[in-house]
Design a protein around this motif. Sequence first.
Motif, PDB file in Angstrom:
ATOM      1  N   LYS A 123      -4.690  -9.029  -2.034  1.00  0.00           N
ATOM      2  CA  LYS A 123      -3.776  -7.950  -1.655  1.00  0.00           C
ATOM      3  C   LYS A 123      -2.912  -7.517  -2.838  1.00  0.00           C
ATOM      4  O   LYS A 123      -2.650  -6.331  -3.015  1.00  0.00           O
ATOM      5  N   SER A 126      -4.972  -5.369  -5.170  1.00  0.00           N
ATOM      6  CA  SER A 126      -5.265  -3.997  -4.732  1.00  0.00           C
ATOM      7  C   SER A 126      -3.992  -3.229  -4.349  1.00  0.00           C
ATOM      8  O   SER A 126      -4.065  -2.163  -3.737  1.00  0.00           O
ATOM      9  N   LYS A 155      -3.104  -4.563   5.100  1.00  0.00           N
ATOM     10  CA  LYS A 155      -3.381  -4.633   3.649  1.00  0.00           C
ATOM     11  C   LYS A 155      -2.106  -4.560   2.805  1.00  0.00           C
ATOM     12  O   LYS A 155      -2.089  -5.006   1.662  1.00  0.00           O
ATOM     13  N   GLY A 156      -1.078  -3.985   3.392  1.00  0.00           N
ATOM     14  CA  GLY A 156       0.164  -3.799   2.649  1.00  0.00           C
ATOM     15  C   GLY A 156       1.146  -4.947   2.798  1.00  0.00           C
ATOM     16  O   GLY A 156       2.213  -4.943   2.198  1.00  0.00           O
ATOM     17  N   THR A 189      -0.968  -0.691  -4.501  1.00  0.00           N
ATOM     18  CA  THR A 189      -0.843   0.650  -5.069  1.00  0.00           C
ATOM     19  C   THR A 189       0.061   0.630  -6.299  1.00  0.00           C
ATOM     20  O   THR A 189       1.153   0.049  -6.252  1.00  0.00           O
ATOM     21  N   GLN A 208       0.817  -1.207   0.000  1.00  0.00           N
ATOM     22  CA  GLN A 208       0.000   0.000   0.000  1.00  0.00           C
ATOM     23  C   GLN A 208       0.851   1.258   0.000  1.00  0.00           C
ATOM     24  O   GLN A 208       0.464   2.269  -0.556  1.00  0.00           O
ATOM     25  N   GLU A 209       1.992   1.194   0.669  1.00  0.00           N
ATOM     26  CA  GLU A 209       2.883   2.352   0.723  1.00  0.00           C
ATOM     27  C   GLU A 209       4.261   1.918   0.279  1.00  0.00           C
ATOM     28  O   GLU A 209       5.164   1.673   1.087  1.00  0.00           O
TER      29      GLU A 209
END
Length: 332
Positions: free
Chosen positions: A219, A222, A204-205, A224, A190-191
């Motif tokens: 995961k 989705s 989530k990351g 990033t 995610q990051e």
Amino acid sequence: KPRLFSGMQPSADSLQIGNYIGALLQWKQMQVSHDAIFCVVDLHAITVAQDPAELREATRRTAAQYIAAGIDPELSTLFVQSHVLAHPQLAWVLNTITGFGEAARMTQFKDKSAKQGTDATTVGLFAYPMLMAADILLYNAVDVPVGEDQRQHVELTRDLATRFNSRFGETFVIPEAQIQKATAKIYDLQEPTNKMSKSASTDKGVIWMLDEPSKSAKKIKSATTDSDGEVRYDVAGKPGISNLLTIYSVLADRSIESLETEYAGRGYGDFKKELAEVVVETFGPIRARTLELLDDPAELDRILAKGADKAAAIADATLATVYDRIGLLPRA
Ligand code: ATP
Ligand code: MG
């Protein structure tokens, strides 16, 4: 074969795939060329507060994941740190030849204690690097595969070994850090500019090794990315896609270039879908094997006890030499 030592803390329910790519995969390969010793370092884990029942369970789970990921307890020595008493015993001796200022210069300690304040920071955390030095020196390990963040601790280990040898006579082998190459560093999905980690990432990351396959696939899908739609490796400009390319490349054992070529002109959807399949193919069996091992804790404990016997045979001999060199009176 050159002796190798490495370890990991039992700090969560599951390891994350960064631990697999950055550590376990290397260990699995190196155990063939080395006399390898792998440890679940539970005494390191208690330098920060732990729930006793959870720590015990995390220790088993971590060991089971080592084995499921390919560490062979017959080929290598696999054990739990607290099962070999010589670790804290040698650590004490090393404490006595470490300067207070020298230990206070360790950047990990400085960072962590600055965050927590000095009263919340334990003396155990301060003494952590000397326990790590003991882990390595007890086995006369030559090669110590660690992440970049551990380089300074291995440097300290070398200094302490050299100091002991010159003060008390040749005793320790001077170890060498084997730092993994930069491509093996995995980032949060995610990051993607933050390192994926057991404790510092959002759920989530992180892809946990024990996540259900469908969950890992979700995961990945989705994760990033960016809006230019091109599967191309560019860490600064496209950190998300670059991270996914790294994961794909390592797990499928393919070059980044060949992946860029394969996905040229295709969308991120295809790329993520196929990467998700690779992740599921890799970790599905590892997850299944881990659960199987955890299903029979008595057998797992027997494997670890055998490992502890093998480790103690080496460690006790080193400690006896050290005690003798520094002049402790042997018990009659
Ligand atoms: P914590 O949040 O508790 O520090 P962690 O996930 O960073 O957990 P460590 O126990 O610090 O895990 O590290 C275990 C091993 O995994 C080390 O060899 C470390 O270099 C490696 N490792 C951890 N995270 C990554 C990552 N994101 N990419 C590559 N290697 C990693
Ligand atoms: Mg870490």
